[in-house]
Design a protein around this motif. Structure first.
Motif, mmCIF file in Angstrom:
data_model
loop_
_atom_site.group_PDB
_atom_site.id
_atom_site.type_symbol
_atom_site.label_atom_id
_atom_site.label_comp_id
_atom_site.label_asym_id
_atom_site.label_seq_id
_atom_site.Cartn_x
_atom_site.Cartn_y
_atom_site.Cartn_z
ATOM 1 N N SER A 3 0.818 -1.210 0.000
ATOM 2 C CA SER A 3 0.000 0.000 0.000
ATOM 3 C C SER A 3 0.854 1.262 0.000
ATOM 4 O O SER A 3 0.487 2.276 -0.605
ATOM 5 C CB SER A 3 -0.933 0.006 1.208
ATOM 6 O OG SER A 3 -0.183 -0.028 2.411
ATOM 7 N N ARG A 6 1.796 2.003 -3.471
ATOM 8 C CA ARG A 6 0.624 2.481 -4.208
ATOM 9 C C ARG A 6 0.352 3.942 -3.881
ATOM 10 O O ARG A 6 -0.042 4.725 -4.748
ATOM 11 C CB ARG A 6 -0.601 1.624 -3.872
ATOM 12 C CG ARG A 6 -0.591 0.234 -4.495
ATOM 13 C CD ARG A 6 -1.996 -0.358 -4.505
ATOM 14 N NE ARG A 6 -2.550 -0.450 -3.150
ATOM 15 C CZ ARG A 6 -2.404 -1.519 -2.356
ATOM 16 N NH1 ARG A 6 -1.719 -2.566 -2.789
ATOM 17 N NH2 ARG A 6 -2.954 -1.547 -1.156
ATOM 18 N N ASP A 7 0.561 4.345 -2.618
ATOM 19 C CA ASP A 7 0.286 5.715 -2.200
ATOM 20 C C ASP A 7 1.135 6.716 -2.964
ATOM 21 O O ASP A 7 0.621 7.697 -3.519
ATOM 22 C CB ASP A 7 0.542 5.875 -0.700
ATOM 23 C CG ASP A 7 -0.619 5.379 0.144
ATOM 24 O OD1 ASP A 7 -1.704 5.148 -0.431
ATOM 25 O OD2 ASP A 7 -0.440 5.216 1.363
ATOM 26 N N TYR A 8 2.458 6.484 -3.029
ATOM 27 C CA TYR A 8 3.290 7.491 -3.688
ATOM 28 C C TYR A 8 3.092 7.480 -5.199
ATOM 29 O O TYR A 8 3.163 8.533 -5.857
ATOM 30 C CB TYR A 8 4.765 7.336 -3.281
ATOM 31 C CG TYR A 8 5.634 6.502 -4.170
ATOM 32 C CD1 TYR A 8 6.214 7.030 -5.319
ATOM 33 C CD2 TYR A 8 5.901 5.153 -3.864
ATOM 34 C CE1 TYR A 8 7.032 6.272 -6.135
ATOM 35 C CE2 TYR A 8 6.713 4.397 -4.670
ATOM 36 C CZ TYR A 8 7.283 4.945 -5.798
ATOM 37 O OH TYR A 8 8.089 4.190 -6.612
ATOM 38 N N ARG A 10 0.195 6.828 -6.605
ATOM 39 C CA ARG A 10 -1.088 7.528 -6.774
ATOM 40 C C ARG A 10 -0.884 9.043 -6.722
ATOM 41 O O ARG A 10 -1.434 9.784 -7.547
ATOM 42 C CB ARG A 10 -2.062 7.078 -5.678
ATOM 43 C CG ARG A 10 -3.402 7.829 -5.681
ATOM 44 C CD ARG A 10 -4.300 7.342 -4.561
ATOM 45 N NE ARG A 10 -3.706 7.564 -3.253
ATOM 46 C CZ ARG A 10 -3.786 8.724 -2.589
ATOM 47 N NH1 ARG A 10 -4.424 9.748 -3.129
ATOM 48 N NH2 ARG A 10 -3.241 8.852 -1.404
ATOM 49 N N ILE A 11 -0.074 9.497 -5.771
ATOM 50 C CA ILE A 11 0.184 10.927 -5.647
ATOM 51 C C ILE A 11 0.931 11.439 -6.872
ATOM 52 O O ILE A 11 0.629 12.514 -7.406
ATOM 53 C CB ILE A 11 0.980 11.222 -4.361
ATOM 54 C CG1 ILE A 11 0.137 10.860 -3.145
ATOM 55 C CG2 ILE A 11 1.390 12.688 -4.303
ATOM 56 C CD1 ILE A 11 0.929 10.774 -1.872
ATOM 57 N N ASP A 13 0.755 10.296 -9.849
ATOM 58 C CA ASP A 13 -0.197 10.356 -10.957
ATOM 59 C C ASP A 13 -1.094 11.591 -10.843
ATOM 60 O O ASP A 13 -1.390 12.255 -11.837
ATOM 61 C CB ASP A 13 -1.035 9.081 -10.998
ATOM 62 C CG ASP A 13 -1.843 8.974 -12.283
ATOM 63 O OD1 ASP A 13 -1.246 9.112 -13.373
ATOM 64 O OD2 ASP A 13 -3.072 8.767 -12.196
ATOM 65 N N LEU A 14 -1.520 11.911 -9.620
ATOM 66 C CA LEU A 14 -2.351 13.104 -9.413
ATOM 67 C C LEU A 14 -1.581 14.371 -9.761
ATOM 68 O O LEU A 14 -2.134 15.307 -10.355
ATOM 69 C CB LEU A 14 -2.842 13.154 -7.968
ATOM 70 C CG LEU A 14 -3.863 12.071 -7.574
ATOM 71 C CD1 LEU A 14 -4.118 12.091 -6.067
ATOM 72 C CD2 LEU A 14 -5.173 12.269 -8.345
ATOM 73 N N TYR A 40 -3.062 16.059 0.343
ATOM 74 C CA TYR A 40 -3.322 14.666 -0.022
ATOM 75 C C TYR A 40 -3.456 13.747 1.186
ATOM 76 O O TYR A 40 -3.640 12.530 1.017
ATOM 77 C CB TYR A 40 -2.192 14.159 -0.931
ATOM 78 C CG TYR A 40 -2.210 14.780 -2.309
ATOM 79 C CD1 TYR A 40 -3.324 14.661 -3.136
ATOM 80 C CD2 TYR A 40 -1.107 15.490 -2.804
ATOM 81 C CE1 TYR A 40 -3.347 15.230 -4.397
ATOM 82 C CE2 TYR A 40 -1.118 16.054 -4.057
ATOM 83 C CZ TYR A 40 -2.248 15.925 -4.848
ATOM 84 O OH TYR A 40 -2.264 16.494 -6.095
ATOM 85 N N ALA A 50 7.047 10.821 -4.324
ATOM 86 C CA ALA A 50 6.274 11.040 -5.548
ATOM 87 C C ALA A 50 6.940 12.114 -6.406
ATOM 88 O O ALA A 50 7.060 11.963 -7.633
ATOM 89 C CB ALA A 50 4.844 11.438 -5.201
#
Length: 255
Positions: A3, A6-8, A10-11, A13-14, A40, A50
């Motif tokens: 996870s 996945r968090d970094y 996801r950030i 990508d945002l 975030y 990220a």
């Protein structure tokens, strides 16, 4: 996938989406990491990871103490290395970069009585442990670091003179040749040894480039007329920003 990873991602990508949407202009500073992390709802370390991913992709650039910016297309300038005497002033950074903008120049910091290790002693032709004057430089264009350097001079040569500190006194910024001439030492030649390298984390932070980005490191040593080394330096030049050109004289043929 864990996870945390996945968090970094996801950030990252945002942030990519916001960049592509034009939320920030080229060269604009992004909000602080603390502010974005709060936005975030993640730890600052995840936000940093990220951003580091986007730096490695060439979307962002980060400068130690200045923040993170939307990266402008890099301009690769030409740096001339020449044997012509007029090109040694000021040294070690000659402003041969075309138009000089506000905030261009260099910042430096000097320490005296820095003992030479074996490798440095060999370059200067002095005994290991002998005292040197050590100066670090950040060369700026538009207020941002674009090149780094470190230089060392034997204190046995300059230690009791008015030119002991390259960045202070009446000959500040005049370069090795002029400073040595002021104390009766004639510099006769300079030897440069270029080699490829990769940016360390510290160098990347200073230069705003990705870690492991390609560098050219020039080991440069000045010698006097007796063959004595009077200064040696490492010039750290990002390959993405500088094209290095050597100009070498050719002896004229007699008719």
């Amino acid at each position: 996938m864990p996870s945390a990873e996945r968090d970094y991602l996801r950030i990252a990508d945002l942030l990519r989406q916001r960049i592509r949407a034009g939320e920030w202009q080229l060269g604009e500073r992004l909000p602080s990491r603390a502010k974005l992390a709060l936005e975030y709802n993640v730890k600052a370390t995840k936000l940093q990871k990220a951003q580091e991913l986007l730096i490695s992709e060439g979307l962002l650039e980060s400068y130690a103490g200045s923040g993170t910016f939307l990266r402008e297309p890099p301009v690769r300038r030409r740096m001339y290395r020449s044997l012509h005497p007029e090109l040694h002033n000021p040294a070690p950074f000659r402003l041969d970069i075309g138009e000089v903008t506000e905030g261009s120049g260099w910042e430096s910091q000097t320490r005296s009585r820095v003992r030479a290790g074996e490798r440095l002693a060999a370059r200067l032709g002095i005994e290991p442990g002998a005292d040197t004057v050590h100066t670090t430089y950040e060369f700026l264009i538009g207020g941002r670091p674009t090149q780094l350097a470190e230089s060392w001079e034997p204190m046995a040569i300059t230690g009791s003179s008015r030119v002991v500190f390259p960045d202070l006194g009446p000959y500040s910024g005049q370069g090795v040749v002029a400073r040595m001439a002021a104390i009766g030492v004639t510099v006769d030649r300079v030897v440069e040894h270029p080699r490829p390298d990769r940016a360390t984390q510290s160098q990347a932070n200073m230069l705003g480039i990705p870690v492991h980005d390609l560098l050219t490191v020039i080991e440069r040593t000045y010698y006097d007329v007796n063959g004595r080394a009077v200064e040696t330096a490492d010039l750290v030049i990002p390959d993405s920003r500088w094209e290095i050109t050597y100009e070498l004289p050719i002896g004229r043929q007699q008719p």
